[in-house]
Write a protein that holds these residues in place. Structure first.
Motif: not given
Length: 234
Positions: A47-51, A56-62, A66-69, A73-81
């Protein structure tokens, strides 16, 4: 130690192929195994990332839960960037952790049947998590599980290496003086299962039936009810 066999069914469940034989150490993951926190914290993160994202680039929550599970967290943030074409400063992770802790305080629950399992186990057990120690302790405290794990907590943050690196599991085995062949890991994420496989430790994959093929493909024996552990080990 371990062989393949069928264990008895629990109400509403199919019979599962499982490991049998009594281990000398059971190593639990925290998020998604001891407590049901992954969906809560990752929903906050997404939700914070999608804000910050364009529509058109918003992440699908479901999908991204699973992808970040189970990942750092630091690795997830770098990928989200990269996915969202945004730049996140150090304050973003700090803000996320504050919001996630607040959400956990309001909504977190222990996995159904977990206390029954802990009180029924006749062998040593511990928790080995990719989360910081303060988050592990907060989650366990909020759910009444901390008394079961005081002095039994291993955090990747204190080792400087995160799953799928096997070090946290190897450290737990070394601390307890248990050979990896005599330990069993209980994990809910592919990343955690990969760490157990890399450590040459048998691994049980805990999750709903629709995730069983994913858990099995990663190298785990899947179960849907945590109480099945008592049938496997006793």
């Amino acid at each position: 130690m371990c062989h393949s066999a069928d264990i008895g069914e629990l109400p509403g469940q199919v019979k599962t192929a499982a490991l049998v034989g009594v281990p000398k150490l059971v190593i639990f993951d925290c998020d998604g195994v001891l407590v049901q926190s992954e969906e809560i914290t990752l929903s906050v993160l997404i939700a914070m990332l999608n804000a910050l994202a364009q529509r058109e680039t918003m992440l699908d929550v479901t999908r991204f839960i699973e992808h970040f599970r189970g990942r750092k967290i630091a690795d997830c943030l770098r990928e989200a960037e990269q996915l969202l074409n945004v730049s996140l400063d150090d304050k973003f992770e700090q803000h996320f952790r504050q919001q996630a802790l607040e959400a956990l305080t309001h909504s977190l629950k222990a996995t159904e049947g977990m206390i029954e399992v802990l009180e029924g186990l006749t062998v040593p057990y511990c928790v080995a998590s990719s989360a910081p120690r303060n988050k592990i302790e907060h989650c366990l405290r909020m759910t009444g599980l901390l008394p079961y794990f005081e002095g039994r907590i291993f955090s990747c943050y204190e080792l400087g290496r995160w799953k799928p690196d096997p070090l946290v599991f190897l450290t737990a085995c070394d601390t307890y003086g248990v050979d990896v062949s005599d330990a069993v890991v209980v994990e809910d994420s592919v990343t955690g299962i990969q760490a157990a496989v890399a450590a040459h430790i048998s691994v049980i994959g805990f999750g709903p039936a629709h995730r069983h093929s994913q858990l099995a493909a990663a190298g785990a024996v899947p179960i849907s009810d945590i109480r099945q552990l008592l049938a496997i080990f006793n």
